[in-house]
Scaffold this motif. Structure first.
Motif, PDB file in Angstrom:
ATOM      1  N   GLY A 101       5.982   9.062   7.342  1.00  0.00           N
ATOM      2  CA  GLY A 101       5.056   8.983   6.227  1.00  0.00           C
ATOM      3  C   GLY A 101       4.745   7.557   5.823  1.00  0.00           C
ATOM      4  N   ALA A 102       3.534   7.357   5.318  1.00  0.00           N
ATOM      5  CA  ALA A 102       3.125   6.037   4.832  1.00  0.00           C
ATOM      6  C   ALA A 102       3.998   5.622   3.651  1.00  0.00           C
ATOM      7  CB  ALA A 102       1.656   6.068   4.416  1.00  0.00           C
ATOM      8  N   SER A 103       4.311   4.354   3.588  1.00  0.00           N
ATOM      9  CA  SER A 103       5.124   3.809   2.506  1.00  0.00           C
ATOM     10  C   SER A 103       4.358   3.867   1.190  1.00  0.00           C
ATOM     11  CB  SER A 103       5.491   2.360   2.834  1.00  0.00           C
ATOM     12  OG  SER A 103       6.192   1.789   1.765  1.00  0.00           O
ATOM     13  N   MET A 104       5.037   4.322   0.145  1.00  0.00           N
ATOM     14  CA  MET A 104       4.450   4.408  -1.201  1.00  0.00           C
ATOM     15  C   MET A 104       5.472   3.862  -2.207  1.00  0.00           C
ATOM     16  SD  MET A 104       2.897   8.277  -0.794  1.00  0.00           S
ATOM     17  CE  MET A 104       2.302   8.422  -2.471  1.00  0.00           C
ATOM     18  N   ASP A 105       5.843   2.584  -2.034  1.00  0.00           N
ATOM     19  CA  ASP A 105       6.850   1.981  -2.908  1.00  0.00           C
ATOM     20  C   ASP A 105       6.400   1.996  -4.367  1.00  0.00           C
ATOM     21  OD1 ASP A 105       8.455   1.498  -0.725  1.00  0.00           O
ATOM     22  OD2 ASP A 105       7.861  -0.593  -0.525  1.00  0.00           O
ATOM     23  N   TYR A 106       7.362   2.116  -5.248  1.00  0.00           N
ATOM     24  CA  TYR A 106       7.142   2.168  -6.698  1.00  0.00           C
ATOM     25  C   TYR A 106       6.205   3.315  -7.076  1.00  0.00           C
ATOM     26  CZ  TYR A 106       9.644  -2.141  -6.465  1.00  0.00           C
ATOM     27  OH  TYR A 106      10.615  -3.075  -6.205  1.00  0.00           O
ATOM     28  N   PRO A 113      -0.319  15.770  -5.957  1.00  0.00           N
ATOM     29  CA  PRO A 113      -0.098  14.764  -4.919  1.00  0.00           C
ATOM     30  C   PRO A 113      -0.615  13.369  -5.298  1.00  0.00           C
ATOM     31  CG  PRO A 113      -1.990  16.092  -4.348  1.00  0.00           C
ATOM     32  CD  PRO A 113      -1.397  16.695  -5.600  1.00  0.00           C
ATOM     33  N   ILE A 114      -1.307  13.243  -6.423  1.00  0.00           N
ATOM     34  CA  ILE A 114      -1.883  11.954  -6.839  1.00  0.00           C
ATOM     35  C   ILE A 114      -0.811  11.117  -7.532  1.00  0.00           C
ATOM     36  CG2 ILE A 114      -3.690  10.797  -8.173  1.00  0.00           C
ATOM     37  CD1 ILE A 114      -4.738  12.601  -5.868  1.00  0.00           C
ATOM     38  N   SER A 115      -0.610   9.905  -7.009  1.00  0.00           N
ATOM     39  CA  SER A 115       0.401   9.001  -7.544  1.00  0.00           C
ATOM     40  C   SER A 115      -0.160   7.593  -7.666  1.00  0.00           C
ATOM     41  CB  SER A 115       1.613   8.944  -6.601  1.00  0.00           C
ATOM     42  OG  SER A 115       2.205  10.202  -6.467  1.00  0.00           O
ATOM     43  N   MET A 116       0.486   6.806  -8.507  1.00  0.00           N
ATOM     44  CA  MET A 116       0.265   5.368  -8.533  1.00  0.00           C
ATOM     45  C   MET A 116       1.373   4.774  -7.685  1.00  0.00           C
ATOM     46  SD  MET A 116      -0.625   4.341 -12.464  1.00  0.00           S
ATOM     47  CE  MET A 116       0.732   5.243 -13.177  1.00  0.00           C
ATOM     48  N   HIS A 117       1.053   3.789  -6.837  1.00  0.00           N
ATOM     49  CA  HIS A 117       2.079   3.165  -6.014  1.00  0.00           C
ATOM     50  C   HIS A 117       1.561   1.850  -5.443  1.00  0.00           C
ATOM     51  CE1 HIS A 117       0.088   4.329  -2.208  1.00  0.00           C
ATOM     52  NE2 HIS A 117      -0.170   5.489  -2.800  1.00  0.00           N
ATOM     53  N   ALA A 118       2.474   1.074  -4.897  1.00  0.00           N
ATOM     54  CA  ALA A 118       2.107  -0.189  -4.249  1.00  0.00           C
ATOM     55  C   ALA A 118       1.326   0.112  -2.982  1.00  0.00           C
ATOM     56  CB  ALA A 118       3.365  -0.982  -3.916  1.00  0.00           C
ATOM     57  N   GLY A 119       0.315  -0.712  -2.713  1.00  0.00           N
ATOM     58  CA  GLY A 119      -0.470  -0.518  -1.506  1.00  0.00           C
ATOM     59  C   GLY A 119      -1.594  -1.526  -1.401  1.00  0.00           C
ATOM     60  N   TYR A 120      -2.377  -1.345  -0.370  1.00  0.00           N
ATOM     61  CA  TYR A 120      -3.507  -2.227  -0.084  1.00  0.00           C
ATOM     62  C   TYR A 120      -4.607  -2.021  -1.124  1.00  0.00           C
ATOM     63  CZ  TYR A 120      -7.484  -4.115   2.562  1.00  0.00           C
ATOM     64  OH  TYR A 120      -8.590  -4.816   2.965  1.00  0.00           O
ATOM     65  N   VAL A 121      -5.073  -3.116  -1.723  1.00  0.00           N
ATOM     66  CA  VAL A 121      -6.109  -3.077  -2.753  1.00  0.00           C
ATOM     67  C   VAL A 121      -7.267  -3.974  -2.294  1.00  0.00           C
ATOM     68  CG1 VAL A 121      -6.635  -3.491  -5.190  1.00  0.00           C
ATOM     69  CG2 VAL A 121      -4.357  -2.683  -4.533  1.00  0.00           C
TER      70      VAL A 121
END
Length: 155
Positions: A101-106, A113-121
Motif C-alpha cells: 500500500g501507498a504510504s500515508m504517514d500522519y 476512506p477519506i483521510s488527511m495525510h502526508a503526501g505529494y502536493v
C-alpha cells in the motif's frame, strides 16, 4: 484556483478547541484553535473522478505510519515493483506478487476512506480523494488534532 507554497504554524496560539477547515477551491487547509488561526498549509485534494466530498466531519482515527489498503504497488517477494500505481479493486495482481500500500504517514481519517495525510502536493487536486499535506505540515496538524476534531471541507 489560488495556490500558495506558504505554510506556517504559530506556536503562540495555545488552548481552545481545534477545528480544521479544508478549502477545496483554494487547495488550502486552515487549523484553528478556539477560533484563532494557528496555521495554514497548501493541500492536494481529489482529482476528477475521485473528488474530496464537502461536508462537516470529525477525525475518527489517527495513525503515524499508515499504508493504503486500496492504492499502491504490486511487488515481487524480493521487493521489486512489478506494477505501480494500482487500485486493488480494478488492477489484477501479477502471479507471485504481493500488494504494498501507498504510504500515508500522519494519517487522520476524516470520512470513511477519506483521510488527511502526508503526501505529494503539486498545487492542484491530484489525489484519490484524500487530503494530502506537505510532510512537515502533516506532522504538525497530526500533533495538534485529536480524534474527534471537527473538519469542515468547503467547496
Amino acid at each position: 484556483m489560488r495556490f500558495t507554497n506558504k505554510s506556517w504554524w504559530r506556536h503562540d496560539v495555545a488552548g481552545g478547541t481545534p477545528h480544521i477547515k479544508i478549502d477545496l477551491s483554494e487547495q488550502m487547509a486552515y487549523f484553528y484553535k478556539g477560533g484563532r488561526l494557528a496555521g495554514m498549509s497548501p493541500v492536494s485534494t481529489g482529482k476528477a473522478g475521485h473528488r474530496t466530498p464537502p461536508g462537516t466531519f470529525r477525525i475518527s482515527e489517527k495513525k503515524v505510519n499508515h499504508r493504503s489498503n486500496l492504492y499502491g504497488h504490486y511487488v515481487s517477494r524480493s521487493g521489486y515493483v512489478l506494477r505501480s500505481n494500482v487500485d486493488v479493486r480494478r488492477d489484477r495482481r501479477p502471479p507471485g506478487s504481493v500488494f504494498r500500500g501507498a504510504s500515508m504517514d500522519y494519517m487522520m481519517r476524516v470520512n470513511g476512506p477519506i483521510s488527511m495525510h502526508a503526501g505529494y502536493v503539486p498545487g492542484y487536486p491530484a489525489s484519490h480523494g484524500c487530503i494530502r499535506l506537505p510532510w512537515h505540515m502533516a506532522k504538525i496538524f497530526f500533533a495538534h488534532a485529536s480524534v474527534g476534531t471537527k473538519v469542515s471541507i468547503v467547496p
